[in-house]
Design a protein around this motif. Structure first.
Motif, mmCIF file in Angstrom:
data_model
loop_
_atom_site.group_PDB
_atom_site.id
_atom_site.type_symbol
_atom_site.label_atom_id
_atom_site.label_comp_id
_atom_site.label_asym_id
_atom_site.label_seq_id
_atom_site.Cartn_x
_atom_site.Cartn_y
_atom_site.Cartn_z
ATOM 1 N N ARG A 112 0.860 -1.190 0.000
ATOM 2 C CA ARG A 112 0.000 0.000 0.000
ATOM 3 C C ARG A 112 0.892 1.235 0.000
ATOM 4 O O ARG A 112 0.809 2.095 0.869
ATOM 5 C CB ARG A 112 -0.925 -0.031 1.208
ATOM 6 C CG ARG A 112 -2.026 -1.089 1.067
ATOM 7 C CD ARG A 112 -2.569 -1.562 2.382
ATOM 8 N NE ARG A 112 -3.108 -0.484 3.185
ATOM 9 C CZ ARG A 112 -3.516 -0.639 4.441
ATOM 10 N NH1 ARG A 112 -3.441 -1.821 5.015
ATOM 11 N NH2 ARG A 112 -3.994 0.385 5.116
ATOM 12 N N SER A 113 1.765 1.304 -1.005
ATOM 13 C CA SER A 113 2.713 2.407 -1.130
ATOM 14 C C SER A 113 1.974 3.727 -1.279
ATOM 15 O O SER A 113 0.759 3.765 -1.536
ATOM 16 C CB SER A 113 3.616 2.191 -2.342
ATOM 17 O OG SER A 113 2.861 2.345 -3.543
ATOM 18 N N LEU A 114 2.715 4.810 -1.149
ATOM 19 C CA LEU A 114 2.084 6.119 -1.299
ATOM 20 C C LEU A 114 1.519 6.301 -2.705
ATOM 21 O O LEU A 114 0.464 6.921 -2.873
ATOM 22 C CB LEU A 114 3.083 7.232 -0.970
ATOM 23 C CG LEU A 114 2.434 8.578 -0.603
ATOM 24 C CD1 LEU A 114 1.663 8.466 0.701
ATOM 25 C CD2 LEU A 114 3.468 9.675 -0.512
ATOM 26 N N ILE A 115 2.190 5.768 -3.717
ATOM 27 C CA ILE A 115 1.655 5.863 -5.075
ATOM 28 C C ILE A 115 0.347 5.093 -5.173
ATOM 29 O O ILE A 115 -0.622 5.557 -5.798
ATOM 30 C CB ILE A 115 2.677 5.334 -6.098
ATOM 31 C CG1 ILE A 115 3.966 6.160 -6.038
ATOM 32 C CG2 ILE A 115 2.085 5.394 -7.514
ATOM 33 C CD1 ILE A 115 3.800 7.630 -6.332
ATOM 34 N N ASP A 116 0.276 3.911 -4.573
ATOM 35 C CA ASP A 116 -0.986 3.164 -4.558
ATOM 36 C C ASP A 116 -2.075 3.955 -3.848
ATOM 37 O O ASP A 116 -3.229 3.984 -4.294
ATOM 38 C CB ASP A 116 -0.775 1.813 -3.863
ATOM 39 C CG ASP A 116 -2.068 1.022 -3.756
ATOM 40 O OD1 ASP A 116 -2.544 0.534 -4.797
ATOM 41 O OD2 ASP A 116 -2.611 0.904 -2.640
ATOM 42 N N GLN A 117 -1.727 4.642 -2.759
ATOM 43 C CA GLN A 117 -2.713 5.422 -2.028
ATOM 44 C C GLN A 117 -3.207 6.627 -2.829
ATOM 45 O O GLN A 117 -4.297 7.142 -2.552
ATOM 46 C CB GLN A 117 -2.131 5.883 -0.691
ATOM 47 C CG GLN A 117 -1.910 4.761 0.306
ATOM 48 C CD GLN A 117 -1.281 5.243 1.597
ATOM 49 O OE1 GLN A 117 -1.435 6.405 1.983
ATOM 50 N NE2 GLN A 117 -0.552 4.360 2.273
ATOM 51 N N SER A 118 -2.418 7.080 -3.795
ATOM 52 C CA SER A 118 -2.896 8.198 -4.618
ATOM 53 C C SER A 118 -4.140 7.806 -5.418
ATOM 54 O O SER A 118 -4.941 8.665 -5.784
ATOM 55 C CB SER A 118 -1.783 8.698 -5.544
ATOM 56 O OG SER A 118 -1.441 7.728 -6.518
ATOM 57 N N LEU A 119 -4.311 6.520 -5.665
ATOM 58 C CA LEU A 119 -5.497 6.018 -6.366
ATOM 59 C C LEU A 119 -6.469 5.292 -5.452
ATOM 60 O O LEU A 119 -7.679 5.271 -5.713
ATOM 61 C CB LEU A 119 -5.069 5.051 -7.483
ATOM 62 C CG LEU A 119 -4.646 5.664 -8.812
ATOM 63 C CD1 LEU A 119 -3.991 4.609 -9.684
ATOM 64 C CD2 LEU A 119 -5.838 6.273 -9.520
ATOM 65 N N HIS A 120 -5.945 4.679 -4.375
ATOM 66 C CA HIS A 120 -6.767 3.766 -3.576
ATOM 67 C C HIS A 120 -6.595 4.007 -2.080
ATOM 68 O O HIS A 120 -6.406 3.059 -1.318
ATOM 69 C CB HIS A 120 -6.404 2.313 -3.901
ATOM 70 C CG HIS A 120 -6.459 1.976 -5.356
ATOM 71 N ND1 HIS A 120 -7.623 1.986 -6.089
ATOM 72 C CD2 HIS A 120 -5.475 1.624 -6.231
ATOM 73 C CE1 HIS A 120 -7.368 1.651 -7.347
ATOM 74 N NE2 HIS A 120 -6.069 1.432 -7.462
ATOM 75 N N ALA A 121 -6.670 5.246 -1.643
ATOM 76 C CA ALA A 121 -6.571 5.512 -0.205
ATOM 77 C C ALA A 121 -7.738 4.848 0.520
ATOM 78 O O ALA A 121 -8.882 4.896 0.067
ATOM 79 C CB ALA A 121 -6.569 7.010 0.057
ATOM 80 N N ARG A 122 -7.434 4.221 1.655
ATOM 81 C CA ARG A 122 -8.459 3.511 2.419
ATOM 82 C C ARG A 122 -8.992 4.315 3.592
ATOM 83 O O ARG A 122 -10.136 4.131 4.002
ATOM 84 C CB ARG A 122 -7.893 2.187 2.940
ATOM 85 C CG ARG A 122 -7.384 1.263 1.852
ATOM 86 C CD ARG A 122 -6.895 -0.058 2.441
ATOM 87 N NE ARG A 122 -6.282 -0.902 1.432
ATOM 88 C CZ ARG A 122 -5.848 -2.141 1.655
ATOM 89 N NH1 ARG A 122 -5.964 -2.666 2.865
ATOM 90 N NH2 ARG A 122 -5.291 -2.846 0.688
ATOM 91 N N LEU A 123 -8.156 5.194 4.162
ATOM 92 C CA LEU A 123 -8.537 5.883 5.387
ATOM 93 C C LEU A 123 -8.737 7.380 5.198
ATOM 94 O O LEU A 123 -9.043 8.081 6.161
ATOM 95 C CB LEU A 123 -7.465 5.648 6.465
ATOM 96 C CG LEU A 123 -7.197 4.188 6.838
ATOM 97 C CD1 LEU A 123 -6.104 4.110 7.905
ATOM 98 C CD2 LEU A 123 -8.462 3.492 7.316
ATOM 99 N N GLY A 124 -8.548 7.884 4.001
ATOM 100 C CA GLY A 124 -8.649 9.322 3.780
ATOM 101 C C GLY A 124 -10.081 9.767 3.534
ATOM 102 O O GLY A 124 -10.996 8.961 3.348
ATOM 103 N N ALA A 125 -10.269 11.084 3.524
ATOM 104 C CA ALA A 125 -11.584 11.647 3.222
ATOM 105 C C ALA A 125 -11.952 11.429 1.763
ATOM 106 O O ALA A 125 -13.130 11.437 1.410
ATOM 107 C CB ALA A 125 -11.595 13.132 3.548
ATOM 108 N N THR A 126 -10.946 11.250 0.904
ATOM 109 C CA THR A 126 -11.161 10.942 -0.510
ATOM 110 C C THR A 126 -10.326 9.727 -0.878
ATOM 111 O O THR A 126 -9.221 9.537 -0.380
ATOM 112 C CB THR A 126 -10.768 12.124 -1.412
ATOM 113 O OG1 THR A 126 -9.397 12.476 -1.152
ATOM 114 C CG2 THR A 126 -11.647 13.334 -1.143
ATOM 115 N N THR A 127 -10.857 8.903 -1.785
ATOM 116 C CA THR A 127 -10.137 7.703 -2.228
ATOM 117 C C THR A 127 -8.994 8.064 -3.158
ATOM 118 O O THR A 127 -7.918 7.454 -3.111
ATOM 119 C CB THR A 127 -11.103 6.741 -2.931
ATOM 120 O OG1 THR A 127 -12.149 6.392 -2.029
ATOM 121 C CG2 THR A 127 -10.381 5.485 -3.389
#
Length: 278
Positions: free
Chosen positions: A23-38
């Motif tokens: 769940r790298s930061l680049i992956d989170q740029s598209l697929h954040a799980r805990l943020g206000a936006t995905t």
């Protein structure tokens, strides 16, 4: 909102955290799980320190997942202390000068959250910035305004107290304008030697923030891990959300707390913006 990470420890290539985790930061740029936006596609930035030098920056308005230059840079640069941030704008323009991390002198700063009703309180907040610092403001974000207020209130001398004073000022101005919950934030800042990470919101329901377990404890849990064995016991990572699911590796920062990562003993303590000036 946004996602970010701060790394301090043995020099590693930035790609190890930006690209090579489940769940790298680049992956989170598209697929954040805990943020206000995905999706966090409104630009990105990295800031890193080199031996006896001030911080360097690479920032872009491109989505992090679609920037080949970021991949090349992350594969080629090793650093003992670096920040990375992926942005989801809360209303200000998507432009390079609005992209985190922000830099002034030896300091880096990045933020997830917002100052509510920023357009209505911005003028009053910016007028509180020291006149010697004012010309250095390049963008239009609430995050950069917070940074320069913290610098104004003594970031160089006492980072925790400076951020307390910054938050107290934002809340005072916000309340004067009828804003019920003026500030929501997780913030990281560094002078190249230590990292300060803050979790706070006026409503007491802050965005997520995690820190990695002590490296010596992790090594004891996973003695077969060659990757962990290569890292010094001083190594720590602070993240908006975990970079993987390794049991025991991640710990949530408590509400209204600040963590200090530095050589020797790290520290986690309450963050109290309303305490009397000392």
């Amino acid at each position: 909102m946004c996602r970010w990470l701060a790394y301090s420890g043995s020099p590693i290539r930035m790609e190890e955290l930006l690209l090579k985790r489940d769940r790298s930061l680049i992956d989170q740029s598209l697929h954040a799980r805990l943020g206000a936006t995905t999706t966090n596609g409104d630009g990105f930035g990295v800031g890193w320190y080199e031996e006896d030098e001030g911080p360097r920056l690479y920032r872009s308005t491109h989505p992090a997942w679609n920037d080949r230059n970021l991949r090349e840079l992350a594969a080629g640069i090793s650093s003992p202390l670096f920040f990375a941030h992926i942005r989801a704008s809360t209303g200000t323009a998507i432009q390079e000068t609005n992209t985190h991390p922000f830099r002034h002198g030896r300091w880096l700063w990045m933020h997830n959250g917002l100052i509510r009703e920023f357009a209505h309180v911005r003028r009053e907040l910016v007028l509180a910035v020291d006149e010697s610092l004012f010309p250095s403001i390049e963008g239009t974000t609430d995050s950069e305004t917070m940074f320069y207020l913290a610098l104004t209130f003594g970031l160089d001398n006492d980072p925790v107290r400076a951020v307390e004073r910054m938050v107290a000022h934002v809340e005072t101005v916000g309340h004067a304008h009828g804003v019920e919950h003026p500030i929501q934030m997780t913030v990281a800042t560094s002078d190249g030697r230590s990292v300060w990470a803050f979790r706070y919101s006026s409503e007491g329901a802050s965005r997520s923030l995690y820190f990695s377990t002590r490296m010596d404890d992790l090594k004891a849990m996973y003695p077969e891990s060659e990757e962990l064995a290569r890292l010094s016991d001083e190594t720590r990572v602070v993240v908006s959300e975990p970079l993987g699911d390794l049991p025991g590796a991640w710990n949530e920062v408590p509400e209204s707390h600040v963590g200090i990562v530095r050589p020797g003993a790290d520290e986690l303590r309450p963050f109290l913006p309303g305490r009397p000036a000392g």
